[in-house]
Design a protein around this motif. Structure first.
Motif, mmCIF file in Angstrom:
data_model
loop_
_atom_site.group_PDB
_atom_site.id
_atom_site.type_symbol
_atom_site.label_atom_id
_atom_site.label_comp_id
_atom_site.label_asym_id
_atom_site.label_seq_id
_atom_site.Cartn_x
_atom_site.Cartn_y
_atom_site.Cartn_z
ATOM 1 N N PRO A 167 1.675 2.280 -12.867
ATOM 2 C CA PRO A 167 2.228 1.997 -14.201
ATOM 3 C C PRO A 167 1.202 1.962 -15.326
ATOM 4 N N HIS A 168 -0.057 1.659 -15.008
ATOM 5 C CA HIS A 168 -1.059 1.483 -16.064
ATOM 6 C C HIS A 168 -2.078 2.613 -16.122
ATOM 7 N N THR A 169 -1.978 3.564 -15.217
ATOM 8 C CA THR A 169 -3.002 4.617 -15.168
ATOM 9 C C THR A 169 -2.423 6.020 -15.313
ATOM 10 N N THR A 170 -1.130 6.130 -15.591
ATOM 11 C CA THR A 170 -0.499 7.448 -15.697
ATOM 12 C C THR A 170 -0.585 7.969 -17.123
ATOM 13 N N LEU A 171 -1.024 9.206 -17.256
ATOM 14 C CA LEU A 171 -1.098 9.904 -18.541
ATOM 15 C C LEU A 171 -0.049 11.005 -18.528
ATOM 16 N N ARG A 172 0.934 10.901 -19.420
ATOM 17 C CA ARG A 172 2.029 11.860 -19.434
ATOM 18 C C ARG A 172 1.880 12.823 -20.604
ATOM 19 N N ILE A 173 1.921 14.111 -20.293
ATOM 20 C CA ILE A 173 1.838 15.143 -21.330
ATOM 21 C C ILE A 173 2.989 16.110 -21.134
ATOM 22 N N LYS A 174 3.755 16.322 -22.183
ATOM 23 C CA LYS A 174 4.809 17.339 -22.163
ATOM 24 C C LYS A 174 4.320 18.519 -22.981
ATOM 25 N N VAL A 175 4.188 19.652 -22.327
ATOM 26 C CA VAL A 175 3.556 20.806 -22.955
ATOM 27 C C VAL A 175 4.447 21.354 -24.067
ATOM 28 N N GLY A 176 3.905 21.377 -25.284
ATOM 29 C CA GLY A 176 4.606 21.976 -26.402
ATOM 30 C C GLY A 176 4.012 23.301 -26.802
ATOM 31 N N SER A 177 2.858 23.612 -26.229
ATOM 32 C CA SER A 177 2.173 24.867 -26.510
ATOM 33 C C SER A 177 1.442 25.296 -25.254
#
Length: 269
Positions: free
Chosen positions: A58-68
């Motif tokens: 819960p404290h170490t996840t980096l979420r990226i949703k690709v927009g490019s």
């Protein structure tokens, strides 16, 4: 869609995702591995990954949703997720050095959603981050069906993926098990009617079931709907605090909702 009464369901695919995430996060003495979850839209890939990581990391996840597809956008998004000071440096070498230093400080889980949009250099950048001997990074790539072939066309990245998982639509048996528990609206609907809805409209797609549930509830005055005066398909609080009864199930009601999702669907007024 903020659907009141809906429950998060542990499907067979979701349970498999949980087990795969545990394997990925614990690989290489806790450094972490790379996994890829791919499949058609609306099957619950992203929801399952994010929900399970809320529990596992819960404290170490980096979420990226690709927009490019471009690596510059990926670097900038990761820089922001790491909460680094200022803007991401325009100099690529400098920026990547800062990112690798930050990722070496503590174990992290990088989730890249819509990964099928990444170009070759962006895929290679993710591989380089994971390969770096100082970083402690597990990577979860989530993408559409064609994400599988895009990665397979990049042998250097493909060879480093520990776990693959392909999401498929719910089977008819899963529909009968999952959907009545998903929302009270479906709890007492006959099994042949659930299979009919799945056959004509949902095809095992959870997002499609969610949309139909939302529209049915809204159309018939469920809590939170606007301007509807009739009792909703879920139990609705009345002015005295009592619960309004569920209206009887009707194919005509369902057909009317289906016509909102697909104007070519015929229905009875």
């Amino acid at each position: 869609m903020g659907l009141p009464g809906a429950r998060a369901m542990l499907t067979q695919a979701s349970a498999e995702t949980y087990a795969n995430l545990v394997t990925t996060l614990n690989a290489d003495a806790g450094k972490g591995a790379i996994m890829c979850v791919h499949g058609g839209v609306g099957l619950g890939k992203t929801f399952a990954v994010n929900s399970h990581l809320d529990d596992l990391a819960p404290h170490t996840t980096l979420r990226i949703k690709v927009g490019s597809a471009k690596i510059q956008a990926l670097r900038a998004a990761l820089y922001k997720r790491l909460d680094l000071p200022g803007e991401a440096p325009l100099n690529s070498t400098r920026c990547e050095t800062i990112l690798k230093e930050a990722l070496s400080e503590t174990p992290r889980v990088l989730v890249v959603d819509e990964a099928q949009w990444l170009d070759t250099r962006a895929f290679e950048f993710i591989r380089e981050l994971w390969d770096d001997e100082d970083t402690r990074l597990a990577v979860v790539l989530v993408g559409a069906e064609n994400c599988y072939q895009k990665i397979k066309n990049r042998p250097a990245l493909d060879s480093r993926i520990l776990v693959w998982q392909r999401y498929k639509p719910l089977t008819p048996a899963e529909v009968l098990t999952v959907i009545p528990e998903y929302h009270p609206l479906w709890a007492d609907v006959p099994t042949d009617e659930l299979l009919w809805i799945d056959d004509v409209a949902c095809h095992g797609n959870f997002r499609q079931w969610a949309k139909i549930t939302y529209l049915l509830r809204e159309q018939h005055g469920g809590p939170g709907s606007k301007g509807a005066g009739s009792p909703g398909p879920t139990s609705t609080p009345t002015a005295r605090g009592a619960a309004a009864p569920l209206p009887p199930y009707s194919r005509d009601i369902v057909r009317a909702v289906l016509s909102r999702l697909d104007p070519t669907q015929r229905h009875t007024d």
